[in-house]
Write an enzyme that holds these catalytic residues in place. Structure first.
Site, PDB file in Angstrom:
ATOM      1  N   ASP A 107       0.725  -1.074  -0.274  1.00 49.70           N
ATOM      2  CA  ASP A 107      -0.104   0.144  -0.019  1.00 49.70           C
ATOM      3  C   ASP A 107       0.965   1.092   0.173  1.00 49.70           C
ATOM      4  OD1 ASP A 107      -2.693   1.058   0.480  1.00 49.70           O
ATOM      5  OD2 ASP A 107      -1.735   1.859   2.168  1.00 49.70           O
ATOM      6  N   GLN A 155     -10.776   1.535   3.345  1.00 48.13           N
ATOM      7  CA  GLN A 155      -9.445   1.507   4.000  1.00 48.13           C
ATOM      8  C   GLN A 155      -9.698   2.058   5.585  1.00 48.13           C
ATOM      9  OE1 GLN A 155      -4.848   2.626   3.715  1.00 48.13           O
ATOM     10  NE2 GLN A 155      -5.667   1.336   1.948  1.00 48.13           N
ATOM     11  N   ARG A 189       8.892   5.627  15.852  1.00 47.50           N
ATOM     12  CA  ARG A 189       8.209   6.751  15.319  1.00 47.50           C
ATOM     13  C   ARG A 189       7.932   7.955  16.065  1.00 47.50           C
ATOM     14  NH1 ARG A 189       2.627   4.412  11.989  1.00 47.50           N
ATOM     15  NH2 ARG A 189       4.341   3.651  10.658  1.00 47.50           N
ATOM     16  N   TYR A 211       2.005  10.342   0.934  1.00 43.65           N
ATOM     17  CA  TYR A 211       3.132   9.799   1.763  1.00 43.65           C
ATOM     18  C   TYR A 211       4.466  10.572   1.298  1.00 43.65           C
ATOM     19  CZ  TYR A 211      -0.129   6.453   3.516  1.00 43.65           C
ATOM     20  OH  TYR A 211      -1.329   5.766   3.951  1.00 43.65           O
ATOM     21  N   SER A 246      -2.861   0.692  10.623  1.00 42.50           N
ATOM     22  CA  SER A 246      -2.300   1.068  11.979  1.00 42.50           C
ATOM     23  C   SER A 246      -2.778   0.073  13.038  1.00 42.50           C
ATOM     24  CB  SER A 246      -2.772   2.380  12.404  1.00 42.50           C
ATOM     25  OG  SER A 246      -1.876   3.417  11.898  1.00 42.50           O
ATOM     26  N   GLU A 274       9.410 -10.536  12.273  1.00 39.44           N
ATOM     27  CA  GLU A 274       8.338 -10.701  13.687  1.00 39.44           C
ATOM     28  C   GLU A 274       6.863 -10.676  13.448  1.00 39.44           C
ATOM     29  OE1 GLU A 274       9.293  -8.137  17.108  1.00 39.44           O
ATOM     30  OE2 GLU A 274       7.411  -8.694  18.122  1.00 39.44           O
ATOM     31  N   LYS A 334       6.214  -0.812  23.312  1.00 42.42           N
ATOM     32  CA  LYS A 334       7.824  -0.280  23.105  1.00 42.42           C
ATOM     33  C   LYS A 334       7.628   1.096  23.814  1.00 42.42           C
ATOM     34  CE  LYS A 334       9.106   0.897  18.869  1.00 42.42           C
ATOM     35  NZ  LYS A 334       9.369   0.518  17.483  1.00 42.42           N
TER      36      LYS A 334
END
Ligand SMILES: NC(=O)c1ccc[n+]([C@@H]2O[C@H](COP(=O)([O-])OP(=O)(O)OC[C@H]3O[C@@H](n4cnc5c(N)ncnc54)[C@H](OP(=O)(O)O)[C@@H]3O)[C@@H](O)[C@H]2O)c1
Length: 319
Positions: free
Chosen positions: A49, A180, A230, A54, A210, A295, A220
């Site tokens: 995507d 979406q 981020r 972006y 997300s 992962e 985290k």
């Protein structure tokens, strides 16, 4: 990898897919992109995507350069882009879904992506100042010109999606087949009861975004913002409040024993949870390094471990 139909469309998408928001250009260049897209593709991912907005077009350029290096058979993967915010100032080129913008913007995206067509083309947001009918006709024309194969919406209200479908039906135009929406343990409303008509009556597919709430659901952010995350990126300060909200962080901590009992990491647990929802066609993952991709792809090992009791316990934590 398992594959799910995109709603009632004939096409099938991998249950986990891969997107470029935030990361491409801001965190990774072509080399890392090739590495991450390869890891995803090798795990069976067939959908990638992107969006015009972006990194102001650079994300599409990076994906285009990566695809060129990867030389995958075009039939073996799908790519998308999304139009709405625009790259240029001016009354007709920003935050719009007008016909002129859409018909011109798709050409820019295709050039940057280095492809003749995208598989899925999204209206990245709704535009209340353009009639839905104008947008439906423009998306239909883009498909008829061979520049996109399917089209859909992103973060549209259910009533607007149904309206677009009805307009398309009335004029025998290509209908939107996919929405979406954001979807993760914290944000569930876009697949909630308001969207029953969209996903049940009209059987749209969904490419949800997300799934880790920008990384919060990996745990985290428990001890603040890691330097390499981020949350530490310049220009993304608007995310920091959400990532360090103590109420939210406590909910993530409450998931830890549930994930541990399964033998899953928190990221794998949160991704596998998204796939419990039958309205979900594919969960769009994001990553800033290849280890995260590896992962995250293992989340598929845990999808069938969510018993009704476990789902109730999770609902209790997030209610
Ligand atoms: N339609 C829309 O409006 C819209 C909006 C947003 C996103 N999207 C799409 O959805 C895709 C996914 O969204 P997202 O990137 O927000 O997904 P996400 O899964 O919520 O967040 C991904 C970020 O979390 C961190 N992360 C991922 N896996 C991790 C792991 N195993 N361990 C530790 N950290 C991990 C990484 O950031 P760091 O390493 O930098 O911390 C990664 O970039 C986007 O790329 C885009 O294609 C669409």
């Amino acid at each position: 990898m398992n594959y799910r139909h995109l709603g009632k469309a004939g096409i099938q998408l991998s249950e986990l897919s891969f997107g470029s928001w935030v990361t491409f250009h801001n965190q990774v260049g072509v080399e890392s992109t090739v590495e991450m897209m390869s890891a995803a593709y090798d795990a069976g991912v067939n959908f990638f995507d992107n969006a015009e907005v972006y990194a102001a077009g650079k994300s599409e350029e990076i994906m285009g350069a990566a695809l060129k290096k990867l030389s995958w058979r075009r039939g073996s993967y799908l790519i998308s882009t999304k139009l709405f915010w625009g790259l240029h100032e001016g009354p007709n080129e920003q935050s719009t879904l007008n016909r002129k913008y859409l018909l011109e913007a798709i050409d820019g995206s295709l050039t940057r992506l280095g492809t003749d067509y995208v598989d899925l083309l999204f209206c990245h947001r709704a535009d209340p100042s353009t009639p839905i009918e104008e947008t439906v006709w423009a998306m239909h024309n883009i498909i008829e010109r061979g520049k996109a194969l399917y089209w859909g919406t992103s973060e549209w209200e259910a009533a607007d999606i149904v309206s677009a479908i009805e307009i398309a039906e009335r004029h025998h135009l290509h209908k939107p087949v996919v929405e979406q929406p954001v979807y993760n343990l914290f944000e569930q409303h876009r697949l909630g009861p308001d969207y029953k008509a969209v996903y049940e009556d009209h059987r749209l597919g969904s490419t949800t975004w997300s799934p880790l709430a920008s990384g919060l659901l990996t745990g985290k952010y428990k001890a603040g913002i890691p330097d390499d995350s981020r949350g530490a990126l310049e220009g993304f300060d608007w995310l920091r409040g959400m990532l360090t909200d103590q109420g939210r962080v406590a909910k993530v901590s409450a998931l830890e024993p549930l994930a541990a009992e399964m033998g899953a990491t928190l990221a794998q647990f949160a991704l596998a949870w998204c796939l419990q929802n039958p309205y979900v066609s594919t969960v769009l993952t994001g990553a800033s390094r290849v280890e995260q991709v590896r992962e995250n792809m293992q989340a598929l090992n845990f999808v069938d471990r969510f018993t009704p009791d476990l789902m109730s316990e999770i609902d209790r934590i997030f209610s």
